[in-house]
Every structure is written in C-alpha cells, then in structure tokens.
Design a protein around this motif. Structure first.
Motif, mmCIF file in Angstrom:
data_model
loop_
_atom_site.group_PDB
_atom_site.id
_atom_site.type_symbol
_atom_site.label_atom_id
_atom_site.label_comp_id
_atom_site.label_asym_id
_atom_site.label_seq_id
_atom_site.Cartn_x
_atom_site.Cartn_y
_atom_site.Cartn_z
ATOM 1 N N HIS A 1 -48.892 69.942 -26.338
ATOM 2 C CA HIS A 1 -49.419 70.877 -27.340
ATOM 3 C C HIS A 1 -50.727 70.360 -27.943
ATOM 4 C CE1 HIS A 1 -46.576 74.236 -27.891
ATOM 5 N NE2 HIS A 1 -45.689 73.397 -27.379
ATOM 6 N N ARG A 2 -50.811 69.066 -28.223
ATOM 7 C CA ARG A 2 -52.048 68.519 -28.810
ATOM 8 C C ARG A 2 -53.216 68.630 -27.844
ATOM 9 N NH1 ARG A 2 -48.390 64.865 -30.727
ATOM 10 N NH2 ARG A 2 -48.826 63.331 -29.103
ATOM 11 N N ARG A 3 -53.033 68.176 -26.609
ATOM 12 C CA ARG A 3 -54.144 68.163 -25.657
ATOM 13 C C ARG A 3 -54.453 69.563 -25.132
ATOM 14 N NH1 ARG A 3 -56.788 63.968 -23.175
ATOM 15 N NH2 ARG A 3 -55.196 62.633 -24.068
ATOM 16 N N GLY A 4 -53.428 70.398 -25.007
ATOM 17 C CA GLY A 4 -53.632 71.747 -24.478
ATOM 18 C C GLY A 4 -54.273 72.699 -25.467
ATOM 19 N N GLY A 5 -54.165 72.373 -26.744
ATOM 20 C CA GLY A 5 -54.802 73.189 -27.760
ATOM 21 C C GLY A 5 -53.951 74.356 -28.226
ATOM 22 N N PRO A 6 -54.509 75.158 -29.125
ATOM 23 C CA PRO A 6 -53.742 76.198 -29.820
ATOM 24 C C PRO A 6 -53.290 77.362 -28.937
ATOM 25 C CG PRO A 6 -56.062 76.300 -30.451
ATOM 26 C CD PRO A 6 -55.886 75.058 -29.623
ATOM 27 N N ALA A 7 -53.898 77.565 -27.775
ATOM 28 C CA ALA A 7 -53.509 78.703 -26.919
ATOM 29 C C ALA A 7 -52.062 78.583 -26.456
ATOM 30 C CB ALA A 7 -54.443 78.807 -25.711
ATOM 31 N N ILE A 8 -51.589 77.356 -26.200
ATOM 32 C CA ILE A 8 -50.204 77.162 -25.753
ATOM 33 C C ILE A 8 -49.244 77.550 -26.876
ATOM 34 C CG2 ILE A 8 -48.484 75.483 -24.967
ATOM 35 C CD1 ILE A 8 -50.829 73.878 -23.729
ATOM 36 N N LEU A 9 -49.484 77.050 -28.078
ATOM 37 C CA LEU A 9 -48.625 77.374 -29.218
ATOM 38 C C LEU A 9 -48.630 78.872 -29.500
ATOM 39 C CD1 LEU A 9 -46.747 76.417 -31.437
ATOM 40 C CD2 LEU A 9 -48.758 75.965 -32.858
ATOM 41 N N GLU A 10 -49.789 79.491 -29.358
ATOM 42 C CA GLU A 10 -49.900 80.933 -29.600
ATOM 43 C C GLU A 10 -48.982 81.712 -28.644
ATOM 44 O OE1 GLU A 10 -53.535 83.985 -29.067
ATOM 45 O OE2 GLU A 10 -53.987 82.218 -30.294
ATOM 46 N N GLU A 11 -49.003 81.344 -27.343
ATOM 47 C CA GLU A 11 -48.130 82.026 -26.378
ATOM 48 C C GLU A 11 -46.661 81.692 -26.624
ATOM 49 O OE1 GLU A 11 -49.057 82.218 -22.229
ATOM 50 O OE2 GLU A 11 -51.188 82.515 -22.624
ATOM 51 N N LYS B 1 -34.070 83.277 -30.390
ATOM 52 C CA LYS B 1 -33.208 82.152 -30.772
ATOM 53 C C LYS B 1 -33.632 80.854 -30.089
ATOM 54 C CE LYS B 1 -29.181 84.998 -31.721
ATOM 55 N NZ LYS B 1 -27.805 85.322 -31.358
ATOM 56 N N GLY B 2 -34.765 80.885 -29.402
ATOM 57 C CA GLY B 2 -35.240 79.697 -28.695
ATOM 58 C C GLY B 2 -34.908 79.758 -27.214
ATOM 59 N N LEU B 3 -35.536 78.891 -26.441
ATOM 60 C CA LEU B 3 -35.292 78.819 -25.003
ATOM 61 C C LEU B 3 -34.002 78.040 -24.764
ATOM 62 C CD1 LEU B 3 -36.510 79.432 -22.169
ATOM 63 C CD2 LEU B 3 -37.573 77.169 -22.275
ATOM 64 N N PRO B 4 -33.043 78.622 -24.045
ATOM 65 C CA PRO B 4 -31.781 77.921 -23.804
ATOM 66 C C PRO B 4 -31.961 76.666 -22.930
ATOM 67 C CG PRO B 4 -31.537 80.287 -23.383
ATOM 68 C CD PRO B 4 -33.012 80.003 -23.535
ATOM 69 N N THR B 5 -31.117 75.683 -23.147
ATOM 70 C CA THR B 5 -31.112 74.467 -22.347
ATOM 71 C C THR B 5 -30.933 74.822 -20.876
ATOM 72 O OG1 THR B 5 -30.161 73.237 -24.183
ATOM 73 C CG2 THR B 5 -29.940 72.245 -22.005
ATOM 74 N N GLY B 6 -31.737 74.169 -20.020
ATOM 75 C CA GLY B 6 -31.651 74.390 -18.578
ATOM 76 C C GLY B 6 -32.506 75.530 -18.069
ATOM 77 N N GLN B 7 -33.133 76.279 -18.972
ATOM 78 C CA GLN B 7 -33.986 77.400 -18.574
ATOM 79 C C GLN B 7 -35.458 76.974 -18.590
ATOM 80 O OE1 GLN B 7 -32.617 80.508 -17.575
ATOM 81 N NE2 GLN B 7 -30.921 79.057 -17.563
ATOM 82 N N ALA B 8 -36.332 77.848 -18.077
ATOM 83 C CA ALA B 8 -37.768 77.548 -18.033
ATOM 84 C C ALA B 8 -38.568 78.821 -18.228
ATOM 85 C CB ALA B 8 -38.130 76.900 -16.697
ATOM 86 N N VAL B 9 -39.742 78.659 -18.826
ATOM 87 C CA VAL B 9 -40.648 79.776 -19.059
ATOM 88 C C VAL B 9 -42.080 79.232 -19.027
ATOM 89 C CG1 VAL B 9 -40.599 79.569 -21.587
ATOM 90 C CG2 VAL B 9 -41.076 81.795 -20.528
ATOM 91 N N ALA B 10 -43.016 80.057 -18.588
ATOM 92 C CA ALA B 10 -44.403 79.607 -18.445
ATOM 93 C C ALA B 10 -45.311 80.195 -19.515
ATOM 94 C CB ALA B 10 -44.939 79.988 -17.065
ATOM 95 N N THR B 11 -46.332 79.398 -19.855
ATOM 96 C CA THR B 11 -47.431 79.865 -20.709
ATOM 97 C C THR B 11 -48.732 79.394 -20.074
ATOM 98 O OG1 THR B 11 -47.541 77.853 -22.065
ATOM 99 C CG2 THR B 11 -46.054 79.624 -22.831
ATOM 100 N N THR B 12 -49.829 79.765 -20.696
ATOM 101 C CA THR B 12 -51.113 79.217 -20.323
ATOM 102 C C THR B 12 -51.068 77.697 -20.477
ATOM 103 O OG1 THR B 12 -53.492 79.238 -20.803
ATOM 104 C CG2 THR B 12 -52.028 79.418 -22.698
ATOM 105 N N ALA B 13 -52.004 77.017 -19.841
ATOM 106 C CA ALA B 13 -52.115 75.566 -20.017
ATOM 107 C C ALA B 13 -53.218 75.222 -21.016
ATOM 108 C CB ALA B 13 -52.381 74.887 -18.676
ATOM 109 N N GLY B 14 -53.849 76.242 -21.589
ATOM 110 C CA GLY B 14 -54.891 75.978 -22.581
ATOM 111 C C GLY B 14 -55.986 75.095 -22.001
ATOM 112 N N GLU B 15 -56.225 73.971 -22.657
ATOM 113 C CA GLU B 15 -57.322 73.078 -22.258
ATOM 114 C C GLU B 15 -56.890 71.981 -21.290
ATOM 115 O OE1 GLU B 15 -59.198 71.836 -25.932
ATOM 116 O OE2 GLU B 15 -58.901 73.844 -26.740
ATOM 117 N N LEU B 16 -55.642 72.023 -20.816
ATOM 118 C CA LEU B 16 -55.186 71.059 -19.811
ATOM 119 C C LEU B 16 -55.808 71.391 -18.453
ATOM 120 C CD1 LEU B 16 -51.390 71.023 -20.734
ATOM 121 C CD2 LEU B 16 -53.063 69.237 -21.249
#
Length: 169
Positions: free
Chosen positions: A38-48, A59-74
C-alpha cells in the motif's frame, strides 16, 4: 508448464504482471507485506480496495479468497489481494492456505497475467511455520492448472528463501 523461481528481496520492487498481497480481510492496508504494498503502490490501490469494501466485500475479503486491484505505482499491472489463515495448533487450516494460491492463480488467469510474484503468505504475523508454508505453497502451485508462465516467490530473508528452495528439490 509454470516455471517456479525464487528471489530473496522486497516484493514491492518486483516487476511482474501481478504482485500478490498477503492482505488482511479489511483490504485497507496493515503491516508487513500488506503495508509495504500500500505504501509503495500509492493511494490508487487503497481507493480500489475501498470500492471493493463498499460493493462486493462489505464484510471484508474471506480467508482463502483473492481479488485484484490496480498496482498503482508498483512495477506491475495488478495487485492480487489474498487473505491467508492464521496458523492454529489445534485446527488444520492447510486447505485455506492452499486456497490462497489457487485463488490467486485463478484471478491471474482471468486477468491474463503471465508472471505472478507471491510472498510467503501467512508466515508473518499469522505465524504459519515457514517450512510448512513453503511446502503448501509449492505443492499447490505445482498442482494447480494455470496459464501463468512464471510464479516467483519473493522471500524477505534467507530463512524463507532456504525453506522454499528445499521444496523445489
């Protein structure tokens, strides 16, 4: 066939189609790998992540699941967030840890990602023993059908690197 490679270093410095974040269920950042991404990728990741919380994952992402967002500045196109299980001495949660890797590869295939960089999921504050985590990670990646060409385990220290290297032989 998927090639598995190992790198000792900082996952936030990797160049890959997708970088996996060992997230907490809130998706709103935290310590360890999660905070670093989150720090290195910047605010775009947190926004998504906030948008995901406001829609599909209230209620949050359940354990064992996965979801994608932008990588921001990574140096990646996407971050694939997965929530690993907390290690337990009284309950076998191995299947949940394996699910993290399978689900990340499924999401990577949906995105068209060909290179995916993984951390040692659940081995930090979730206290999963490194040797066992390495075994589960490598066995799961090897047995999961995927179009991903390279899975790169990016390991923070020599102990983690050695644990994963032992599983590749």
């Amino acid at each position: 066939m998927t090639t598995i490679t190992l790198v000792q270093g900082d996952i936030t410095r990797q160049s890959a189609d997708a970088i996996v974040n060992a997230a907490n269920s809130s998706l709103l950042g935290g310590g360890g790998v999660d905070g670093a991404i989150h720090r290195r990728g910047g605010p775009a990741i947190l926004e998504e992540c906030r948008a995901l919380r406001a829609s599909r994952y209230g209620k949050g992402l359940p354990t064992g699941q996965a979801v994608a967002t932008t990588a921001g500045e990574l140096e990646a196109r996407w971050v694939i967030h997965t929530v690993g299980p907390v290690h337990s001495r009284s309950e076998d949660r191995s299947e949940l840890l394996a699910s993290c890797f399978r689900e990340c590869l499924r999401v990577a295939d949906e995105l068209g990602a060909r290179t995916v960089a993984f951390p040692a999921v659940s081995t930090g504050v979730y206290r999963w023993p490194m040797q066992d985590a390495a075994r589960i990670a490598v066995e799961t990646v090897r047995s999961t059908p995927t179009d991903v060409e390279e899975v790169r385990f990016v390991l923070f220290d020599e102990q983690a690197y050695e644990a994963f290297a032992a599983q590749l032989h």
